[in-house]
Design an enzyme around this catalytic site. Structure first.
Site, mmCIF file in Angstrom:
data_model
loop_
_atom_site.group_PDB
_atom_site.id
_atom_site.type_symbol
_atom_site.label_atom_id
_atom_site.label_comp_id
_atom_site.label_asym_id
_atom_site.label_seq_id
_atom_site.Cartn_x
_atom_site.Cartn_y
_atom_site.Cartn_z
ATOM 1 N N GLY A 131 0.303 2.411 -0.514
ATOM 2 C CA GLY A 131 0.544 2.129 -1.842
ATOM 3 C C GLY A 131 1.017 3.276 -2.608
ATOM 4 O O GLY A 131 1.485 4.434 -1.887
ATOM 5 N N ASN A 132 0.926 3.274 -3.868
ATOM 6 C CA ASN A 132 1.072 4.417 -4.675
ATOM 7 C C ASN A 132 -0.009 5.435 -4.183
ATOM 8 O O ASN A 132 0.153 6.630 -4.158
ATOM 9 C CB ASN A 132 1.132 4.181 -6.113
ATOM 10 C CG ASN A 132 1.670 5.224 -7.182
ATOM 11 O OD1 ASN A 132 2.372 5.970 -6.555
ATOM 12 N ND2 ASN A 132 1.391 5.284 -8.310
ATOM 13 N N GLY A 133 -1.211 4.837 -3.954
ATOM 14 C CA GLY A 133 -2.295 5.452 -3.362
ATOM 15 C C GLY A 133 -2.259 5.115 -1.979
ATOM 16 O O GLY A 133 -2.010 4.113 -1.772
ATOM 17 N N GLY A 172 3.166 -0.502 2.714
ATOM 18 C CA GLY A 172 3.109 -1.148 4.081
ATOM 19 C C GLY A 172 3.551 -2.587 4.187
ATOM 20 O O GLY A 172 3.904 -3.098 5.241
ATOM 21 N N GLU A 173 3.719 -3.327 2.937
ATOM 22 C CA GLU A 173 3.845 -4.757 3.249
ATOM 23 C C GLU A 173 5.129 -5.006 3.083
ATOM 24 O O GLU A 173 5.670 -5.811 3.578
ATOM 25 C CB GLU A 173 3.126 -5.533 1.954
ATOM 26 C CG GLU A 173 1.524 -5.518 2.264
ATOM 27 C CD GLU A 173 0.867 -6.064 1.065
ATOM 28 O OE1 GLU A 173 1.568 -6.698 0.068
ATOM 29 O OE2 GLU A 173 -0.146 -5.504 0.761
ATOM 30 N N GLU A 209 -7.265 -7.155 -3.227
ATOM 31 C CA GLU A 209 -8.527 -6.691 -3.731
ATOM 32 C C GLU A 209 -9.056 -7.426 -4.617
ATOM 33 O O GLU A 209 -10.446 -7.661 -4.748
ATOM 34 C CB GLU A 209 -8.134 -5.529 -4.131
ATOM 35 C CG GLU A 209 -7.901 -4.098 -3.314
ATOM 36 C CD GLU A 209 -6.999 -3.058 -3.675
ATOM 37 O OE1 GLU A 209 -6.008 -3.454 -4.274
ATOM 38 O OE2 GLU A 209 -7.072 -2.021 -3.193
ATOM 39 N N ARG A 222 -0.022 12.175 -5.611
ATOM 40 C CA ARG A 222 -1.119 13.075 -5.176
ATOM 41 C C ARG A 222 -0.693 13.899 -3.673
ATOM 42 O O ARG A 222 0.235 13.187 -3.071
ATOM 43 C CB ARG A 222 -2.461 12.314 -4.843
ATOM 44 C CG ARG A 222 -3.102 11.716 -6.058
ATOM 45 C CD ARG A 222 -4.058 10.859 -5.573
ATOM 46 N NE ARG A 222 -3.888 9.434 -6.345
ATOM 47 C CZ ARG A 222 -4.402 8.368 -5.646
ATOM 48 N NH1 ARG A 222 -5.350 8.330 -5.059
ATOM 49 N NH2 ARG A 222 -4.350 7.054 -6.256
ATOM 50 N N ASP A 275 8.129 6.844 -6.738
ATOM 51 C CA ASP A 275 8.206 5.232 -6.095
ATOM 52 C C ASP A 275 8.978 5.346 -4.820
ATOM 53 O O ASP A 275 10.220 5.899 -4.829
ATOM 54 C CB ASP A 275 8.964 4.473 -7.318
ATOM 55 C CG ASP A 275 8.743 3.006 -7.046
ATOM 56 O OD1 ASP A 275 8.213 2.495 -7.745
ATOM 57 O OD2 ASP A 275 9.691 2.652 -6.146
ATOM 58 N N MET A 276 8.621 4.999 -3.843
ATOM 59 C CA MET A 276 9.218 4.775 -2.610
ATOM 60 C C MET A 276 10.665 4.169 -2.791
ATOM 61 O O MET A 276 11.518 4.480 -1.906
ATOM 62 C CB MET A 276 8.304 4.272 -1.663
ATOM 63 C CG MET A 276 8.577 4.174 -0.247
ATOM 64 S SD MET A 276 9.020 5.902 0.453
ATOM 65 C CE MET A 276 7.544 6.143 1.157
ATOM 66 N N HIS A 305 -10.304 2.844 -1.062
ATOM 67 C CA HIS A 305 -9.857 1.789 -0.899
ATOM 68 C C HIS A 305 -10.428 0.528 0.038
ATOM 69 O O HIS A 305 -9.967 -0.234 0.732
ATOM 70 C CB HIS A 305 -8.387 2.045 -0.047
ATOM 71 C CG HIS A 305 -7.107 2.650 -0.760
ATOM 72 N ND1 HIS A 305 -6.561 3.592 -0.291
ATOM 73 C CD2 HIS A 305 -6.725 2.228 -1.987
ATOM 74 C CE1 HIS A 305 -5.566 3.840 -1.183
ATOM 75 N NE2 HIS A 305 -5.623 3.270 -2.428
HETATM 76 P P1 ADP Z 1 -0.932 0.800 -6.166
HETATM 77 O O1 ADP Z 1 -1.608 1.928 -5.090
HETATM 78 O O2 ADP Z 1 -0.589 1.364 -7.505
HETATM 79 O O3 ADP Z 1 -1.579 -0.450 -6.259
HETATM 80 P P2 ADP Z 1 1.225 -0.609 -4.803
HETATM 81 O O4 ADP Z 1 0.304 -1.013 -3.472
HETATM 82 O O5 ADP Z 1 1.689 -1.561 -5.687
HETATM 83 O O6 ADP Z 1 0.401 0.725 -5.553
HETATM 84 O O7 ADP Z 1 2.282 0.438 -4.214
HETATM 85 C C1 ADP Z 1 3.370 0.590 -5.048
HETATM 86 C C2 ADP Z 1 4.482 1.358 -3.980
HETATM 87 O O8 ADP Z 1 5.171 0.390 -3.170
HETATM 88 C C3 ADP Z 1 5.677 2.083 -4.593
HETATM 89 O O9 ADP Z 1 5.885 3.436 -4.112
HETATM 90 C C4 ADP Z 1 6.866 1.140 -4.380
HETATM 91 O O10 ADP Z 1 8.061 1.795 -4.435
HETATM 92 C C5 ADP Z 1 6.465 0.593 -3.084
HETATM 93 N N1 ADP Z 1 7.150 -0.542 -2.708
HETATM 94 C C6 ADP Z 1 7.149 -1.804 -3.197
HETATM 95 N N2 ADP Z 1 7.933 -2.774 -2.542
HETATM 96 C C7 ADP Z 1 8.804 -1.890 -2.111
HETATM 97 C C8 ADP Z 1 9.948 -2.158 -0.989
HETATM 98 N N3 ADP Z 1 10.484 -3.300 -1.019
HETATM 99 N N4 ADP Z 1 10.512 -1.127 -0.570
HETATM 100 C C9 ADP Z 1 9.935 0.043 -0.300
HETATM 101 N N5 ADP Z 1 8.718 0.427 -1.029
HETATM 102 C C10 ADP Z 1 8.263 -0.541 -1.833
#
Ligand code: ADP
Length: 386
Positions: free
Chosen positions: A204-206, A324-325, A373, A235, A277-278, A175
């Site tokens: 994120g997902n990672g 995080g965002e 990124e 993971r 998925d969060m 990252h």
């Molecule tokens: P990647 O690592 O694939 O780039 P992302 O940074 O896009 O992943 O993050 C994906 C994660 O962020 C998923 O678990 C998604 O559910 C979570 N996410 C995105 N928007 C929200 C939100 N509004 N509330 C909670 N989780 C969120």
């Protein structure tokens, strides 16, 4: 003539692209080819969000690349690519900065594939497809590991016999493109704090954390592979190596089965049995979904304290990445559990999902900084060819 820089992030079955002007930070267009193969889908959008028509043979990375470029050329017939920047997961011990790709660099990156077998070969497929598509345009490799290349040795090694370190069995960290962007932005918006000890949580997902002191990476939760540290979408994060030995010896699982378990079936998906998925988990309200969220937050909290310990303290905490965002509830849960360190969020500010989200009086200010990124790759590609 529309002079532009193309950024590519090639995964096993996806291709993420962005087109940046030769000068300026706002993308002209972004795109995604998902599930490359017979069921692929392509989406191209202008920077403004308006859809761009796109179609083509999407059964290979090369075909996907042509479809993307055809889509962009439909909008900008005079498109002139000055460079293509590639996200590459692994730069090993040697690449501490972006590199212009030639045959020798490609060979070096190929030799790193065994270190990241699920990612590196696909990144290199993307580079080769881009070379085939634009042989005269400089290709620039940007590494997820490069930002971490100057860790103190104690944060760079495992307690194995030295020869394994010499063979490359080290903590690389990943990252890095995200951490480079976020620490650069932080230096712009809070220059004094950025000179201190900052923990960045890319969730994120990672997901991983980075301890950054004076803009320099000191430690990261990801190590030899992007499996270590925090629990992620699929993971496992930190795991006792004894579990792997048990799975091999007692359950007869081979490396492929264990890899599939640890990379694809674990984390939030494995714990919840529902989703990686969060957002889905937060909406589900089932006890298993809540358990998965609780584990995710508990690991974040413990590892943030560990990153702070690696620097002897923490002057600021920053969240980025999809969770995080956007997930203010997750940020609040993590920060509440770090109250003993002086971390706090202000509910109204936290709801804004941007900038400083802690109360003015908080001992450790907390920020949300959306990562980018692609922009780091575009800037690196421009710089490399200037
Ligand atoms: P990647 O690592 O694939 O780039 P992302 O940074 O896009 O992943 O993050 C994906 C994660 O962020 C998923 O678990 C998604 O559910 C979570 N996410 C995105 N928007 C929200 C939100 N509004 N509330 C909670 N989780 C969120």
């Amino acid at each position: 003539m529309t002079r532009a820089v193309l950024t590519l992030n090639a995964g096993s079955s996806s291709l993420k692209v962005a087109l940046f002007p030769a000068k300026g930070d706002a993308p002209l267009a972004v795109g995604l080819v998902d599930r490359i193969g017979p069921e692929a889908q392509i989406t191209l959008k202008m920077g403004s969000g308006a859809a761009l028509p796109a179609s083509g043979d999407l059964t290979s990375h090369l075909g996907a690349m042509h479809a993307v470029l055809d889509g962009f050329r439909g909008q900008w017939p005079d498109l002139d690519l000055v460079a293509v920047g590639h996200r590459v997961v692994h730069g090993g011990a040697d690449f501490a900065a972006p590199a212009i790709v030639d045959d020798a660099v490609l060979d070096q990156l190929d030799r790193l594939s065994p270190f990241a077998p699920l990612h590196q070969p696909h990144n290199l497929t993307g580079i080769r497809a881009a070379i085939a598509s634009f042989p005269d345009v400089p290709q620039v490799a940007c590494f997820d590991t490069a930002f971490h290349r100057n860790h103190p040795w104690v944060n760079d090694t495992y307690a194995l016999p030295q020869r394994f370190y010499d063979q490359g069995v080290r903590r690389y960290g990943f990252h890095g493109l995200s951490y480079e962007y976020v620490s650069g932005e932080f230096a712009r918006i809070a220059p004094d704090l950025a000179k201190g000890r900052v923990v960045v949580a890319h969730l994120g997902n990672g997901a991983s954390l980075c301890a950054i002191e004076g803009g320099r990476s000191m430690a990261s939760t990801m190590g030899f592979s992007p499996l270590d540290g925090l629990a992620m979408g699929t993971r496992c994060g930190q795991i006792d190596p004894g579990v792997i030995l048990y799975l091999m010896d007692q359950q007869g699982m081979d490396a492929a089965a264990i890899s599939d378990l640890l990379y694809k079936q674990s984390g939030l998906l494995g714990l919840s049995g529902l989703s990686n998925d969060m957002r889905t988990l937060a909406a589900a309200q089932s006890p298993k979904a809540q358990d998965a969220i609780a584990y995710f937050c508990a690991r974040c909290q413990r590892e943030i304290a560990s990153m702070a310990a690696a620097m002897g303290g923490m002057d600021a905490l920053i969240f980025c990445g999809g969770i995080g965002e956007n997930a203010r509830g997750i940020r609040a849960l993590i920060c509440d559990r770090l109250g003993w360190m002086g971390v706090a969020v202000d509910p109204a500010r936290n709801a804004e999902n941007l900038g400083r989200v802690s109360p003015d009086a908080a001992q450790v200010p907390v920020f949300v900084i959306p990562t980018n990124e692609e922009l780091v790759i575009a800037r690196a590609a421009r710089a490399a060819v200037q």
